[in-house]
Design an enzyme around this catalytic site. Structure first.
Site, PDB file in Angstrom:
ATOM      1  CE  LYS A 108     -10.727  -3.159   4.037  1.00 28.14           C
ATOM      2  NZ  LYS A 108      -9.329  -3.717   4.274  1.00 28.14           N
ATOM      3  CG  ASP A 121      -2.958  -4.303   5.461  1.00 26.78           C
ATOM      4  OD1 ASP A 121      -3.269  -3.676   6.622  1.00 26.78           O
ATOM      5  OD2 ASP A 121      -3.924  -3.891   4.488  1.00 26.78           O
TER       6      ASP A 121
HETATM    7 MG    MG Z   1      -3.600  -5.365   0.865  1.00 26.20          MG
END
Ligand code: MG
Ligand code: ADP
Length: 464
Positions: free
Chosen positions: A176, A212
């Site tokens: 990312k 996450d």
């Molecule tokens: Mg997220």
């Protein structure tokens, strides 16, 4: 007589059209992208094989699997009896957040601050990056006037990490847009601890490192004890679940109570060993070939928000080239890679004429024919449903693996939250694949913040 002449005429035009389109029809293309129940059952079998191989004790077997099945060291879901003040840190994208979370019985309050993460920091080095993070934490703690308390901190770090314990994990590879040097192959908890010490901050104790998916499972499990699976449907896709230790042959720790651990499947990589090739289409291959990581994250590329719009665009461009959509007119906008946002798929699937018109205008189609709108709706429906069905088959495989006839799946991510029909497609696929079971999909509210604090709460309770 007239009837048969008309019939002959229609057939003739259809044949002529087929001749000029090389046999390509809208229905034919969409049929290739539609997955039957049998297809999904085959997919379930394949992913189950990979899950089992990924958990094996011997490396040779593990290497056969395309999915990592990472051990998280999170052993308990919240009991609902946790309490106290916790810090959480959420790093995984363009912003990062520090949160102060107070857990009382039946009630969680959160106070958070979003801090910008500049390109310069993302591409700097370990000391610069972690000094900035530590400074943000220290400022936040002072601002909230909790600097004199010992605060347990849960760290959500949504990058591929090889966990060594609940409080140590090595960054395998930046993703990312992050490239900060000196972080890959290092323990990110150590890097953060060192930075906090450089700031003379001694009151913060890092008690948990999670991703996450695990955060999502934990945040929903706090509300509903039936939650045993976590799912991300956002930029990427991933799933985690609570597994019995006896099924985790590669577990090297003690087989002690609670005899379970959350496994982070990293299922986005399913198919990287070729096991999804029978189901992939020319559109999937093109998306992969044009991506930053060809050959990797094959399952993810068939499902998640980062790719769904692009697949729809490729199908459209192909049909346009055959004169089967928009009268063969390929605008500059639709011709350009990544110009069909996944948000557009939601707009089209909403069925709302204003939203649909806006999308068509944004793609450079001012004149709109009902026939084209219908075809576009059909394409978005088929592609969204395929994504939802693939993800659901993965979930059904997990549900079968853990032998639950009744469970709740915690879900986070904008694709699931914002697509108007994704949840419905998933629910109907789950009941098709698991008849008689009661499977609920539960939306997670801020899994990566609240979840990290709950991991911290559960972990600090375990220590005492
Ligand atoms: Mg997220
Ligand atoms: P992340 O996964 O990075 O934490 P999100 O959960 O917000 O972030 O997911 C971002 C993804 O969601 C993007 O790839 C985007 O394409 C997709 N997305 C954003 N808005 C919508 C929408 N309205 N409908 C469907 N997908 C969307």
């Amino acid at each position: 007589m007239l009837g048969s002449v008309v019939h002959f005429g229609v057939q003739f035009i259809q044949r002529l059209r087929t001749y000029f389109t090389n046999g390509v029809t809208v229905e034919g293309q969409l049929a290739k992208l539609t997955l039957s129940k049998d297809d999904l059952i085959k997919q379930m079998k394949l992913i189950t094989e990979d899950m089992n191989n990924g958990l094996a004790a011997d490396e040779e077997t593990r290497l056969k699997s395309s999915i990592a099945m990472l051990v998280t060291y999170v052993r308990n879901t919240p009991s609902g009896k946790e309490s106290g003040d916790f810090l959480a840190l959420d790093l995984g994208g363009t912003n990062f957040r520090v949160l102060l979370i107070s857990i009382e019985q039946n009630h969680i309050t959160m106070d958070s601050k979003v801090m910008p993460m500049s390109k310069d920091l993302m591409t700097s080095d370990a000391v610069t990056l972690f000094d900035y993070i530590a400074e943000c934490i220290c400022n936040f703690v002072k601002e909230k006037n909790v600097q004199d308390k010992v605060l347990p901190l849960g760290f959500t770090f949504s990058f591929p990490v090889k966990m060594l314990s609940l409080t140590s994990g090595v960054l395998v590879k930046w993703t990312k847009g992050f490239t900060a040097s000196g972080v890959e192959n290092k323990d990110v908890v150590v890097l953060l601890k060192e930075a906090l010490l450089r700031k003379k901050e001694y009151m913060i104790e890092i008690v948990g490192l999670v991703n996450d998916t695990t955060g999502t499972l934990m945040s929903c499990a706090w509300e509903d004890q039936e939650v045993t699976i976590g799912l991300i449907l956002g930029t990427g896709t991933n799933a985690c679940y609570m597994e019995r230790l006896e099924n985790v042959a590669k577990w090297t720790g003690k087989i002690d109570e609670p005899k379970q651990v959350i496994i982070n499947t990293e299922w986005g990589a399913f198919g990287d060993n070729g096991s999804l090739d029978w189901i992939r289409t020319e559109y999937d291959r093109e998306v992969d070939a044009n991506s930053l990581n060809p050959g990797n994250q094959i399952f993810e590329k068939m499902i998640s928000g980062m790719y769904l719009g692009e697949i729809v665009r490729l199908v459209c461009v192909h049909l346009i080239s055959k004169g089967l959509l928009f009268g063969g007119l390929c605008t500059e906008k639709i011709a350009k890679r990544e110009n069909f946002l996944t948000k557009y798929v939601s707009d089209i699937e909403s069925g709302q004429p204003e939203r649909i018109n806006k999308v068509l205008q944004e793609l450079g189609y001012d004149e709109q024919k009902a026939e084209d709108v219908d075809r576009l709706k059909q394409i978005c429906h088929v592609m969204s449903e395929r994504a939802a069905r693939l993800a659901s088959a993965g979930l059904a495989a997990i549900v079968k693996k853990i032998g639950r006839s009744c469970c709740t799946i915690a879900v986070d991510g904008s694709l699931f939250k914002k697509h108007p029909k994704f949840k419905t497609y998933m629910e109907s696929t789950l009941s098709e694949l698991l008849p008689g079971n009661t499977i609920k999909l539960m939306l997670s509210e801020d899994g990566s913040g609240k979840g990290a604090a709950l991991v911290a709460a559960v972990a600090s309770q375990q220590q005492t």
